[in-house]
Design an enzyme around this catalytic site. Structure first.
Site, PDB file in Angstrom:
ATOM      1  N   SER A  20       0.849  -1.190   0.000  1.00 56.40           N
ATOM      2  CA  SER A  20       0.000   0.000   0.000  1.00 56.40           C
ATOM      3  C   SER A  20       0.885   1.240   0.000  1.00 56.40           C
ATOM      4  CB  SER A  20      -0.884   0.012   1.245  1.00 56.40           C
ATOM      5  OG  SER A  20      -1.405   1.314   1.445  1.00 56.40           O
ATOM      6  N   HIS A  43      -1.354  -1.327  -4.150  1.00 56.56           N
ATOM      7  CA  HIS A  43      -2.632  -1.042  -3.495  1.00 56.56           C
ATOM      8  C   HIS A  43      -2.719   0.467  -3.247  1.00 56.56           C
ATOM      9  CE1 HIS A  43      -6.000  -2.183  -0.758  1.00 56.56           C
ATOM     10  NE2 HIS A  43      -5.584  -1.190   0.006  1.00 56.56           N
ATOM     11  N   ASP A  45      -4.933   3.521  -1.700  1.00 59.08           N
ATOM     12  CA  ASP A  45      -6.001   3.818  -0.747  1.00 59.08           C
ATOM     13  C   ASP A  45      -6.596   5.200  -1.017  1.00 59.08           C
ATOM     14  OD1 ASP A  45      -6.035   1.499   1.069  1.00 59.08           O
ATOM     15  OD2 ASP A  45      -3.962   2.087   1.465  1.00 59.08           O
ATOM     16  N   MET A  47      -9.279   7.859   0.062  1.00 55.03           N
ATOM     17  CA  MET A  47     -10.092   8.213   1.246  1.00 55.03           C
ATOM     18  C   MET A  47     -10.665   9.613   1.063  1.00 55.03           C
ATOM     19  SD  MET A  47      -7.694   6.889   4.359  1.00 55.03           S
ATOM     20  CE  MET A  47      -6.673   5.425   4.232  1.00 55.03           C
ATOM     21  N   HIS A  76      -8.441   0.717  -3.633  1.00 48.79           N
ATOM     22  CA  HIS A  76      -9.303   0.502  -2.462  1.00 48.79           C
ATOM     23  C   HIS A  76     -10.005   1.813  -2.145  1.00 48.79           C
ATOM     24  CE1 HIS A  76      -9.482  -0.474   2.163  1.00 48.79           C
ATOM     25  NE2 HIS A  76     -10.680  -0.455   1.609  1.00 48.79           N
ATOM     26  N   MET A  78     -12.209   4.034  -0.067  1.00 53.99           N
ATOM     27  CA  MET A  78     -12.840   4.269   1.238  1.00 53.99           C
ATOM     28  C   MET A  78     -13.570   5.602   1.138  1.00 53.99           C
ATOM     29  SD  MET A  78      -9.660   2.823   3.462  1.00 53.99           S
ATOM     30  CE  MET A  78      -8.616   3.005   2.019  1.00 53.99           C
ATOM     31  N   MET A 147     -11.350  -6.296   5.880  1.00 54.26           N
ATOM     32  CA  MET A 147     -10.454  -5.369   6.577  1.00 54.26           C
ATOM     33  C   MET A 147     -10.041  -5.955   7.923  1.00 54.26           C
ATOM     34  SD  MET A 147      -9.879  -2.838   4.598  1.00 54.26           S
ATOM     35  CE  MET A 147      -8.949  -1.859   5.801  1.00 54.26           C
ATOM     36  N   ASP A 185      -6.355  -6.620   4.644  1.00 55.19           N
ATOM     37  CA  ASP A 185      -5.715  -5.299   4.605  1.00 55.19           C
ATOM     38  C   ASP A 185      -5.749  -4.697   6.000  1.00 55.19           C
ATOM     39  OD1 ASP A 185      -4.873  -2.712   4.031  1.00 55.19           O
ATOM     40  OD2 ASP A 185      -6.644  -2.192   2.832  1.00 55.19           O
TER      41      ASP A 185
END
Ligand code: DX5
Ligand code: ZN
Length: 229
Positions: A20, A43, A45, A47, A76, A78, A147, A185
């Site tokens: 990540s 990966h 993330d 957000m 991913h 979020m 998660m 993760d």
């Protein structure tokens, strides 16, 4: 049958390490990506400061990452309102796009839209979200992310309480015969990865364990070996 599983489960079904970049230096992303050449994917993330109490990056940065690496992109999300935003990440050329079940009003429709745009469809569950309500839609997915920390930040400790859910998801996947990757993760380190692998995970996200190391590629190798026990 369930009592005999933990020690005899085949945790060598496949070990995929997805570093990540949340723990990388955001001012030097291209160089940071070049340090993980042995990764199976990167990966990313995303957000939005609403679904989680943290803000990272969005579509323009994902497009820049796409241009900067040949590694597969594992996005991913979020973010709230995944139904509206997730398809654009598929169009940006991501190999897989994972939305949170908690943030999607129509997860089956969304998974189909992602596949129609050429991406693998992933769905994530927070640690306290049960997997059972979603077992009938596994055929719509290419990846299920369980998660192992509350999403939002890197460097948190692995939540052992999620292990039984990983085992139940693995049993359901094996029983259905559907080829869905089972990703974990959060808090994945050389100390925790074997427990997640034995429970049935086959894709492992690691942020601080990779980018916190002096040599990220060596850390990836260490995780692979630790996952084999
Ligand atoms: C947390 C993110 C993770 C994070 C993991 O919400 O989804 O991908 O980068 O970081 P570590 O491996 O440090 O727990
Ligand atoms: Zn993540």
């Amino acid at each position: 049958m369930t009592h005999a599983m933990p020690h005899h489960a085949d945790h060598t079904r496949g070990i995929h390490i997805h570093p990540s970049i949340l723990s990388a230096d955001f001012a030097r992303l291209a160089e940071e990506l070049a340090r993980i050449g042995s990764a199976d994917a990167v990966h990313v993330d995303v957000m939005d400061n609403h679904f989680v109490p943290n803000l990272t990056l969005g579509l323009p940065v994902v497009q820049a990452i796409r241009s900067a690496t040949d590694l597969p992109l594992d996005i991913h999300l979020m973010i709230e309102d995944a139904d509206r935003w997730a398809p654009e990440y598929a169009e940006a050329g991501a190999e897989s796009v994972t939305f949170h079940a908690e943030a999607s009003g129509a997860p089956i429709r969304l998974a189909r839209e992602l596949r129609a745009r050429g991406a693998q469809a992933g769905m994530a569950l927070k640690p306290a979200t049960a997997v059972e309500p979603y077992l009938d839609m596994l055929t719509e997915l290419d990846l299920l992310l369980l998660m192992t920390v509350e999403p939002g930040f890197g460097g948190q400790p692995f939540l052992e309480v999620v292990l039984p859910k990983i085992r139940r998801a693995r049993e359901a996947l094996d029983g259905s015969g559907t080829p869905v990757a089972l990703q974990v993760d959060g808090g994945i380190t050389a100390d925790t990865i074997l427990r997640a692998a034995e429970a049935g995970a086959d894709v492992f996200v690691a942020g601080s364990a990779v980018y916190g190391a002096d040599d990220p590629d060596a850390a990836i190798d260490g995780l692979r070996r630790a996952a084999l026990g």
